[in-house]
Design an enzyme around this catalytic site. Structure first.
Site, PDB file in Angstrom:
ATOM      1  N   MET A  61       0.852  -1.188   0.000  1.00  0.00           N
ATOM      2  CA  MET A  61       0.000   0.000   0.000  1.00  0.00           C
ATOM      3  C   MET A  61       0.888   1.238   0.000  1.00  0.00           C
ATOM      4  O   MET A  61       1.771   1.387   0.859  1.00  0.00           O
ATOM      5  CB  MET A  61      -0.931   0.008   1.220  1.00  0.00           C
ATOM      6  CG  MET A  61      -2.012  -1.053   1.183  1.00  0.00           C
ATOM      7  SD  MET A  61      -3.084  -1.033   2.636  1.00  0.00           S
ATOM      8  CE  MET A  61      -2.046  -1.866   3.843  1.00  0.00           C
TER       9      MET A  61
ATOM     10  N   CYS B 109      -2.968  -2.116  -9.420  1.00  0.00           N
ATOM     11  CA  CYS B 109      -3.174  -0.739  -8.989  1.00  0.00           C
ATOM     12  C   CYS B 109      -4.208  -0.054  -9.883  1.00  0.00           C
ATOM     13  O   CYS B 109      -4.075  -0.049 -11.110  1.00  0.00           O
ATOM     14  CB  CYS B 109      -1.861   0.033  -9.031  1.00  0.00           C
ATOM     15  SG  CYS B 109      -2.015   1.739  -8.435  1.00  0.00           S
TER      16      CYS B 109
ATOM     17  N   GLY C  42      -5.112  -5.894   3.109  1.00  0.00           N
ATOM     18  CA  GLY C  42      -4.733  -4.512   2.844  1.00  0.00           C
ATOM     19  C   GLY C  42      -5.334  -3.571   3.862  1.00  0.00           C
ATOM     20  O   GLY C  42      -4.853  -3.439   4.983  1.00  0.00           O
TER      21      GLY C  42
END
Length: 369
Positions: free
Chosen positions: A17, A101, A227
């Site tokens: 991240m 992404c 995440g």
């Protein structure tokens, strides 16, 4: 779970991240439980050009083993050079490739979650990476596709398995969904059925250890990628380790332990950034995540979120009610959410899924996403 020669137990991976999974945060998470803990996204161009900021971002703490780096690249030759550099200079033990992404500055260059639409280009990148990795395992993280009309994950998974990728992680959303809506765990099950020969890891909407167990049971995936669920909650990795080992025990730290961890996190960032004011400013985004669910007055929250020094932050943390217990009902979404109205792509990107042309200026020199 095995990823190449690396034994991973519990089968848990910290998702890369941007601005989050730097060394100080990875260390805090690793202290709570085992698994793989992956760096922020590193651009291949910046790495091969030995950009000073990028070289700082791939520094690992002494306690970090195995060391995992995530690479972003669009040009197969540049990706190959970056992977060879990592292998030859012993910069990491595991390489993950970013094809997930969804942010516009990445997809408009043809990278991240836009790239698997170009099947032949994806194959060339994976082939270069695996060929140059030597003994290091290469994995990839991807999304379902660009949008519901342009799903790519099954083709991408088969290509990855054919090219020797050691494992695949699927964030069960499209790029257009960004972080909105509900993750489609059924897609993880379909991917596992399509490529049973390699580990498949599921990602999306894991807010608790129970969510991880449910995902594995429902999809048959080999492991999970966490995440946003661990934002302000490195203790989640303790819960995950206990859950996969069959223990019902869960970490429920009182506010005093949370405050101590917040101070350690900020101090670690100061060592990472070398400039204290930058570190404290970077830490501000974590304050709300750490304090989520706790009863903390708005004035004190503001003081903590605007502290300009480590001493100022510590003074604010000392004012918290350190005996306040862990709040109930905190296994809920954290971090960014919401969908995109459209996905920004290079002009003509959707015209030919088999085109191998690398877009102009596709290779970014800025790491971190």
């Amino acid at each position: 779970m095995k990823i190449g020669p690396i034994e991973v137990w519990p089968p848990v991976v910290l998702a890369p991240m941007a601005g989050i999974t730097n060394a100080p945060f990875r260390v805090l998470c690793r202290e709570q439980g085992a698994g793989l803990f992956v760096s922020e996204m590193i651009t291949t161009r910046a790495l091969v050009e030995r950009n000073p900021k990028t070289l700082r971002m791939i520094r690992f703490a002494e306690s970090e083993r195995p060391r995992s780096i995530q690479l972003y690249g669009v040009d197969p030759a540049t990706v190959g050079r970056a992977v060879r550099m990592i292998a030859e200079e012993d910069l990491a033990d595991h390489i993950d490739l970013n094809f997930g992404c969804p942010v516009p500055k990445v997809t408009r260059r043809g990278g991240g979650s836009a790239l698997p639409y170009k099947r032949h280009l994806l194959r060339r990148i994976l082939r270069e990476a695996v060929a140059n990795a030597g003994p290091l395992p290469v994995t990839m993280k991807m999304r379902k596709g660009i949008d519901d009309d342009h799903l790519t994950y099954l083709d991408a998974g088969r290509i990855a398995a054919e090219e020797g990728v050691a494992a695949i992680a699927l964030h069960a959303r499209t790029a257009r969904q960004h972080y909105g809506g509900v993750a489609d765990w059924s897609a993880i099950a379909r991917l596992k059925e399509a490529v049973p020969e390699i580990p498949v890891l599921g990602n999306g909407d894991i807010w608790s250890a129970g969510d991880a167990l449910r995902m594995v049971a429902r999809t048959g995936c080999d492991g999970v990628v966490v995440g946003r669920g661990c934002l302000g909650r490195p203790w989640l990795f303790n819960d995950l380790e206990n859950a996969f080992n069959g223990s019902p025990e869960r970490a429920r730290p009182a506010l005093g332990e949370v405050a101590e961890t917040m101070a350690r996190h900020a101090e670690g960032l100061a060592g990472c950034f070398d400039i204290e004011r930058y570190a404290v400013a970077d830490f501000r985004k974590h304050v709300g995540w750490y304090l989520k669910g706790f009863t903390v007055g708005s004035e004190l929250r503001r003081e903590l979120a605007t502290a300009g020094s480590l001493d100022g932050l510590r003074e604010g943390l000392a004012k918290l009610d350190h005996d306040q217990p862990w709040p109930p009902n905190t296994d809920t979404p954290r971090g960014k959410s919401g969908e995109r109205s459209k996905v920004l792509l290079p002009e003509g990107w959707l015209d030919d899924p088999w085109d191998c042309v690398v877009p102009e200026e596709a290779e970014s020199d800025v790491s971190g996403g």
